[in-house]
Design a protein around this motif. Structure first.
Motif, PDB file in Angstrom:
ATOM      1  N   ARG A  70       0.831  -1.201   0.000  1.00 59.72           N
ATOM      2  CA  ARG A  70       0.000   0.000   0.000  1.00 59.72           C
ATOM      3  C   ARG A  70       0.864   1.249   0.000  1.00 59.72           C
ATOM      4  O   ARG A  70       1.993   1.238   0.481  1.00 59.72           O
ATOM      5  CB  ARG A  70      -0.920   0.009   1.218  1.00 59.72           C
ATOM      6  N   LYS A  71       0.304   2.353  -0.510  1.00 56.74           N
ATOM      7  CA  LYS A  71       1.016   3.631  -0.526  1.00 56.74           C
ATOM      8  C   LYS A  71       0.556   4.557   0.595  1.00 56.74           C
ATOM      9  O   LYS A  71       1.169   5.607   0.820  1.00 56.74           O
ATOM     10  CB  LYS A  71       0.789   4.334  -1.879  1.00 56.74           C
ATOM     11  N   ASP A  72      -0.518   4.164   1.293  1.00 59.44           N
ATOM     12  CA  ASP A  72      -1.101   5.057   2.298  1.00 59.44           C
ATOM     13  C   ASP A  72      -0.903   4.550   3.717  1.00 59.44           C
ATOM     14  O   ASP A  72      -1.525   5.056   4.659  1.00 59.44           O
ATOM     15  CB  ASP A  72      -2.593   5.253   2.027  1.00 59.44           C
ATOM     16  N   VAL A  73      -0.045   3.565   3.914  1.00 59.03           N
ATOM     17  CA  VAL A  73       0.255   3.072   5.250  1.00 59.03           C
ATOM     18  C   VAL A  73       1.734   2.700   5.287  1.00 59.03           C
ATOM     19  O   VAL A  73       2.285   2.220   4.298  1.00 59.03           O
ATOM     20  CB  VAL A  73      -0.652   1.876   5.629  1.00 59.03           C
ATOM     21  N   TYR A  74       2.368   2.962   6.427  1.00 60.66           N
ATOM     22  CA  TYR A  74       3.810   2.776   6.560  1.00 60.66           C
ATOM     23  C   TYR A  74       4.112   1.659   7.556  1.00 60.66           C
ATOM     24  O   TYR A  74       3.288   1.339   8.408  1.00 60.66           O
ATOM     25  CB  TYR A  74       4.468   4.091   7.001  1.00 60.66           C
ATOM     26  N   LEU A  75       5.322   1.093   7.426  1.00 57.89           N
ATOM     27  CA  LEU A  75       5.716  -0.046   8.249  1.00 57.89           C
ATOM     28  C   LEU A  75       7.030   0.238   8.958  1.00 57.89           C
ATOM     29  O   LEU A  75       7.969   0.765   8.355  1.00 57.89           O
ATOM     30  CB  LEU A  75       5.864  -1.300   7.371  1.00 57.89           C
ATOM     31  N   ALA A  76       7.072  -0.116  10.247  1.00 55.15           N
ATOM     32  CA  ALA A  76       8.298   0.059  11.026  1.00 55.15           C
ATOM     33  C   ALA A  76       8.524  -1.150  11.914  1.00 55.15           C
ATOM     34  O   ALA A  76       7.582  -1.847  12.295  1.00 55.15           O
ATOM     35  CB  ALA A  76       8.205   1.323  11.884  1.00 55.15           C
ATOM     36  N   VAL A  77       9.787  -1.388  12.235  1.00 56.32           N
ATOM     37  CA  VAL A  77      10.169  -2.378  13.240  1.00 56.32           C
ATOM     38  C   VAL A  77      10.777  -1.618  14.409  1.00 56.32           C
ATOM     39  O   VAL A  77      11.709  -0.833  14.222  1.00 56.32           O
ATOM     40  CB  VAL A  77      11.179  -3.401  12.680  1.00 56.32           C
ATOM     41  N   VAL A  78      10.215  -1.827  15.597  1.00 54.60           N
ATOM     42  CA  VAL A  78      10.700  -1.139  16.800  1.00 54.60           C
ATOM     43  C   VAL A  78      11.122  -2.209  17.803  1.00 54.60           C
ATOM     44  O   VAL A  78      10.321  -3.031  18.219  1.00 54.60           O
ATOM     45  CB  VAL A  78       9.618  -0.199  17.378  1.00 54.60           C
ATOM     46  N   THR A  79      12.376  -2.204  18.168  1.00 52.23           N
ATOM     47  CA  THR A  79      12.930  -3.306  18.942  1.00 52.23           C
ATOM     48  C   THR A  79      13.930  -2.816  19.972  1.00 52.23           C
ATOM     49  O   THR A  79      14.613  -1.809  19.756  1.00 52.23           O
ATOM     50  CB  THR A  79      13.611  -4.329  18.001  1.00 52.23           C
ATOM     51  N   GLN A  80      14.043  -3.546  21.067  1.00 54.24           N
ATOM     52  CA  GLN A  80      15.050  -3.239  22.074  1.00 54.24           C
ATOM     53  C   GLN A  80      16.409  -3.805  21.667  1.00 54.24           C
ATOM     54  O   GLN A  80      17.423  -3.485  22.292  1.00 54.24           O
ATOM     55  CB  GLN A  80      14.642  -3.822  23.436  1.00 54.24           C
ATOM     56  N   HIS A  99      12.204  -4.388   1.240  1.00 49.63           N
ATOM     57  CA  HIS A  99      12.649  -4.285   2.632  1.00 49.63           C
ATOM     58  C   HIS A  99      13.168  -2.900   2.983  1.00 49.63           C
ATOM     59  O   HIS A  99      13.117  -2.477   4.141  1.00 49.63           O
ATOM     60  CB  HIS A  99      13.737  -5.323   2.912  1.00 49.63           C
ATOM     61  N   LYS A 100      13.657  -2.159   1.983  1.00 52.69           N
ATOM     62  CA  LYS A 100      14.211  -0.826   2.252  1.00 52.69           C
ATOM     63  C   LYS A 100      13.144   0.173   2.684  1.00 52.69           C
ATOM     64  O   LYS A 100      13.470   1.226   3.226  1.00 52.69           O
ATOM     65  CB  LYS A 100      14.945  -0.307   1.021  1.00 52.69           C
ATOM     66  N   GLU A 101      11.886  -0.146   2.438  1.00 49.54           N
ATOM     67  CA  GLU A 101      10.801   0.759   2.821  1.00 49.54           C
ATOM     68  C   GLU A 101      10.455   0.655   4.309  1.00 49.54           C
ATOM     69  O   GLU A 101       9.677   1.463   4.821  1.00 49.54           O
ATOM     70  CB  GLU A 101       9.560   0.454   1.981  1.00 49.54           C
ATOM     71  N   ILE A 102      11.008  -0.331   4.991  1.00 51.68           N
ATOM     72  CA  ILE A 102      10.720  -0.528   6.415  1.00 51.68           C
ATOM     73  C   ILE A 102      11.686   0.306   7.253  1.00 51.68           C
ATOM     74  O   ILE A 102      12.903   0.195   7.102  1.00 51.68           O
ATOM     75  CB  ILE A 102      10.855  -2.019   6.803  1.00 51.68           C
ATOM     76  N   VAL A 103      11.154   1.120   8.138  1.00 44.78           N
ATOM     77  CA  VAL A 103      11.985   1.897   9.058  1.00 44.78           C
ATOM     78  C   VAL A 103      12.278   1.019  10.275  1.00 44.78           C
ATOM     79  O   VAL A 103      11.354   0.474  10.882  1.00 44.78           O
ATOM     80  CB  VAL A 103      11.280   3.194   9.499  1.00 44.78           C
ATOM     81  N   ILE A 104      13.544   0.888  10.625  1.00 42.59           N
ATOM     82  CA  ILE A 104      13.940   0.053  11.760  1.00 42.59           C
ATOM     83  C   ILE A 104      14.582   0.926  12.836  1.00 42.59           C
ATOM     84  O   ILE A 104      15.523   1.663  12.545  1.00 42.59           O
ATOM     85  CB  ILE A 104      14.931  -1.043  11.332  1.00 42.59           C
ATOM     86  N   LYS A 105      14.055   0.821  14.044  1.00 45.59           N
ATOM     87  CA  LYS A 105      14.636   1.528  15.179  1.00 45.59           C
ATOM     88  C   LYS A 105      14.879   0.547  16.313  1.00 45.59           C
ATOM     89  O   LYS A 105      13.946  -0.075  16.832  1.00 45.59           O
ATOM     90  CB  LYS A 105      13.716   2.660  15.650  1.00 45.59           C
ATOM     91  N   GLY A 106      16.140   0.379  16.670  1.00 48.29           N
ATOM     92  CA  GLY A 106      16.523  -0.487  17.776  1.00 48.29           C
ATOM     93  C   GLY A 106      17.444   0.259  18.718  1.00 48.29           C
ATOM     94  O   GLY A 106      17.736   1.448  18.516  1.00 48.29           O
ATOM     95  N   ASN A 107      17.926  -0.424  19.724  1.00 45.20           N
ATOM     96  CA  ASN A 107      18.800   0.218  20.708  1.00 45.20           C
ATOM     97  C   ASN A 107      20.253   0.165  20.237  1.00 45.20           C
ATOM     98  O   ASN A 107      21.127  -0.382  20.905  1.00 45.20           O
ATOM     99  CB  ASN A 107      18.647  -0.461  22.070  1.00 45.20           C
ATOM    100  N   ASP A 108      20.496   0.771  19.072  1.00 43.38           N
ATOM    101  CA  ASP A 108      21.828   0.747  18.469  1.00 43.38           C
ATOM    102  C   ASP A 108      22.549   2.093  18.582  1.00 43.38           C
ATOM    103  O   ASP A 108      23.609   2.289  17.976  1.00 43.38           O
ATOM    104  CB  ASP A 108      21.728   0.343  16.996  1.00 43.38           C
ATOM    105  N   LYS A 109      21.954   3.024  19.322  1.00 39.86           N
ATOM    106  CA  LYS A 109      22.572   4.330  19.599  1.00 39.86           C
ATOM    107  C   LYS A 109      22.801   5.166  18.336  1.00 39.86           C
ATOM    108  O   LYS A 109      23.706   5.990  18.289  1.00 39.86           O
ATOM    109  CB  LYS A 109      23.890   4.152  20.356  1.00 39.86           C
ATOM    110  N   THR A 110      21.949   4.968  17.331  1.00 39.94           N
ATOM    111  CA  THR A 110      22.090   5.751  16.091  1.00 39.94           C
ATOM    112  C   THR A 110      21.079   6.887  16.000  1.00 39.94           C
ATOM    113  O   THR A 110      21.077   7.627  15.023  1.00 39.94           O
ATOM    114  CB  THR A 110      21.929   4.847  14.853  1.00 39.94           C
TER     115      THR A 110
END
Length: 204
Positions: A70-80, A99-110
């Protein structure tokens, strides 16, 4: 036979994502350990990417596929987990085209933490996702346009306290049943647009 089953699952997930979008969901945030995958890495996975990719749940893979189409909904991975490079490679293995469209946020200090957002739960991660998407795509999200899917009910509870939607992913009901309930407008009205539900991997 497995391919047919996965194809059918993808079509089912696409319908549920359609319903979620209809009720205002624009950002789907998924936990990784014990949610996308059926193991908990503890942030210290030492085996191969392919070995971890085998643990990706078919139902969550189908859900990610449906969102990414879909173009009207976004996907993210949020992880410790701090192993965000590993997670990216796992997603590339399973979702090579997008896969590049997925935003990934983890505890990587970035990415920077924000003082007035709780350090517990996934709120810092979700805020970082929103910041990225605002900068890259020019999009913003109201809290009730975000759904967090996580195996930890505490993380989901914190998300709900911020007026987000949430699913606690546990071994009670199938993801399809949960998403069908999520898509029910009456359920949202009765629960003030927030709900904690329990679900498990469908039978393989």
């Amino acid at each position: 036979e497995r391919q047919v089953s996965l194809s059918q699952l993808c079509r089912s997930m696409a319908r549920y994502v359609d319903h979620l979008v209809d009720i205002g969901v624009r950002l789907v945030a998924l936990d990784f350990d014990a949610t996308i995958v059926d193991v908990h890495t503890g942030g210290v996975w030492t085996e191969s990417v392919k070995s971890l990719a085998k643990h990706v749940r078919p139902s969550l893979l189908a859900l990610m596929e449906a969102v990414l189409q879909r173009k009207d909904v976004y996907l993210a991975v949020v992880t410790q987990s701090p192993q965000t490079d590993l997670i990216r490679k796992v997603l590339k293995e399973k979702l090579p085209r997008n896969h590049k469209e997925i935003v990934i946020k983890g505890n990587d200090k970035t990415w920077p933490k924000v003082d007035d957002i709780p350090k517990g739960g996934k709120q810092q991660h979700i805020n970082a996702v929103m910041t990225d998407l605002k900068q890259k795509c020019g999009v913003s999200f109201a809290p009730n346009e975000i759904v967090l899917i996580d195996d930890d009910f505490i993380n989901v509870g914190i998300a709900l306290s911020y007026n987000m939607k949430g699913i606690t992913y546990e071994k009670e009901e199938s993801i399809e049943k949960v998403l069908s309930l999520l898509a029910n407008r009456v359920l949202w009205e009765k629960r003030e647009c927030n709900v904690i539900l329990y679900c498990s991997e469908m039978n393989r």
